[in-house]
Design an enzyme around this catalytic site. Structure first.
Site, short mmCIF file in Angstrom:
data_model
loop_
_atom_site.label_atom_id
_atom_site.label_comp_id
_atom_site.label_asym_id
_atom_site.label_seq_id
_atom_site.Cartn_x
_atom_site.Cartn_y
_atom_site.Cartn_z
N GLY A 95 -9.07 -9.27 -0.73
CA GLY A 95 -7.73 -9.71 0.26
C GLY A 95 -7.64 -11.27 -0.27
O GLY A 95 -6.00 -11.69 -0.86
N ARG B 241 1.08 -1.28 0.11
CA ARG B 241 -0.14 -0.01 0.66
C ARG B 241 0.82 1.04 0.22
O ARG B 241 0.63 1.88 -0.50
CB ARG B 241 -1.00 0.44 0.69
CG ARG B 241 -1.66 -0.81 0.76
CD ARG B 241 -3.09 -1.18 2.11
NE ARG B 241 -4.24 -1.68 1.90
CZ ARG B 241 -5.03 -1.85 2.74
NH1 ARG B 241 -5.44 -1.35 3.72
NH2 ARG B 241 -6.64 -2.38 2.39
N LYS C 237 -18.13 -18.27 1.74
CA LYS C 237 -19.43 -18.18 1.63
C LYS C 237 -20.34 -17.17 1.06
O LYS C 237 -19.91 -16.33 0.13
CB LYS C 237 -19.63 -17.22 3.33
CG LYS C 237 -18.95 -18.35 4.74
CD LYS C 237 -19.23 -17.17 5.75
CE LYS C 237 -19.09 -18.38 7.04
NZ LYS C 237 -19.47 -18.11 8.63
N GLY D 241 -12.36 -4.08 1.11
CA GLY D 241 -14.14 -3.07 1.48
C GLY D 241 -14.45 -2.21 -0.02
O GLY D 241 -15.57 -2.81 -0.05
#
Length: 399
Positions: free
Chosen positions: A355, A37, A198, A378
């Site tokens: 990620g 980053r 999921k 996110g």
């Protein structure tokens, strides 16, 4: 998509430029363990420095809940920023008030100053007008280079852009341009690969994608939920049986939108999840009752690669199997290598993010070959879900 970039910034020598960056990097024993980053924001900082601006970095680190926490101080990150920039980085022990103002007053043109963690103040996450005003007092111009924090309407990501002339940094610009190619105005056919464990974490994502893509490949543990909803016995595989109706509604929505749903035809099964576990390839309708599917099989990979071959655009979020442990990485690696090869040929625009996805592409050693790999987490997910991103929307409004 219109917003101002660094190309619109001229005659900024001596100007105080507040630059929102993402320095929320992993740290172990006081050392930064992954500088990705920091490397991403370095070009913006260098460019502003070369133009003679005074660069004042704003960032958050961790979740200090609005008060100072010693081990969440950005002071520990400053040496890593210095090393990557190959330039001295000064530090101020607060992001507003006298400590910030005094440090800024001592800056020379081209200097870089890192202000303390913005989240040490409750006003940051509340986007409190008084806190925004205090931050804005530190600068003449505002540059947002933190797409990864753009889904938050915080003081340093959204509030400042309402107080100062606002521009997108080079990372923000690259990310937005890549995302526009991926889903905003893509070349068709568009194929999306969505994997991971999921369905429950990706319902909004799947519901948005079926309206926008030509084919949706579903892999990872979440494929089991879709298979079970169609009456397949998935044995001991990870499966959210309570989401059967949700899975059926997504399949129905895809059919209505003309989006093909691509589910595994075969799977790699094992009775334990460990490296080198005994495993076998079985038809998806012949999963043993005491086994679990840990990867999609070779027939499924061939079908996925066929879709990638037909695609002009690929959007990828989530691995196809439990790639962290061999041999359950084979499908993810094979599909990633095929997508990378087509991208290198200039035949495919490939955009990936999240990620696990970044880790999987690094594992396959192809991350550098994709058109764009987002480190945003996110924010990338919310963009794929079709949700507004306050930090981006405010830049558009400023143009």
């Amino acid at each position: 998509m219109t917003f101002k970039t660094l190309d619109d910034l001229t005659d900024i020598a001596g100007k105080r430029v507040l630059v929102r960056v993402d320095l929320n990097v992993p740290v172990k024993d006081g050392q930064v363990t992954d500088t990705t980053r920091i490397e991403r924001v370095a070009p913006t900082i260098r460019e502003l420095s070369e133009k003679g601006a005074k660069i004042i970095l704003l960032a958050h680190f961790g979740r200090p809940k609005g008060e100072p926490v010693a081990d969440m101080s950005l002071k520990a990150i400053a040496p890593a920023v210095e090393e990557i920039l190959d330039q001295r980085v000064h530090f101020a022990a607060d992001c507003i008030g006298d400590k910030a103002a005094n440090a800024i007053a001592e800056m020379n043109d081209g200097d870089v100053l890192l202000l303390e963690n913005t989240r040490f103040h409750k006003g940051e996450e509340k986007n409190d007008p008084a806190f925004v005003t205090a931050l804005a007092a530190n600068g003449d111009l505002y540059v947002n280079d933190a797409f990864s924090a753009a889904h938050r309407a915080h003081a340093s990501t959204e509030g400042l852009a309402q107080h100062l002339p606002a521009y997108a940094g080079r990372t923000m610009q690259a990310e937005l341009e890549a995302l526009e190619k991926g889903l905003g105005n893509p070349k068709r056919p568009v194929v999306a690969i969505v994997g991971g464990a999921k369905v429950s974490t990706k319902i909004d994502l799947l519901q948005n994608l079926v309206k926008k893509v030509d084919a949706l490949v579903i892999g990872g543990g979440m494929a089991n939920t879709f298979l079970a909803a169609q009456g397949v016995d998935v044995g001991k595989s990870l499966c959210e049986h309570d989401l059967a109706e949700t899975a059926k509604s997504i399949i129905a929505a895809a059919a209505a939108a003309g989006c093909a749903i691509v589910l595994p035809e075969d799977g790699v099964v094992a009775r334990e999840f460990k490296a080198g576990a005994d495993n076998a390839v079985v038809d998806i309708k012949a999963i043993p009752a005491d086994a679990m599917v840990l990867d999609v099989g070779p027939k499924s990979v061939a079908a996925i690669n066929d879709w990638i071959s037909r695609a002009e655009t690929l959007v990828w979020n989530g691995p196809l199997g439990a790639f962290e442990i061999a041999p359950f990485d084979k499908a993810t690696v094979a599909a990633a290598k095929h997508a990378a090869a087509r991208t290198r040929q200039g035949s495919l625009v490939s955009v990936a993010g999240g990620g696990d996805t970044v880790a999987a592409l690094n594992h396959a050693e192809v991350a550098d070959d994709f058109t764009y790999v987002s480190t945003a987490g996110g924010a990338f997910l919310e963009w794929m879900e079709g949700k507004p991103l306050p930090g981006v929307d405010i830049l558009h409004k400023q143009k």
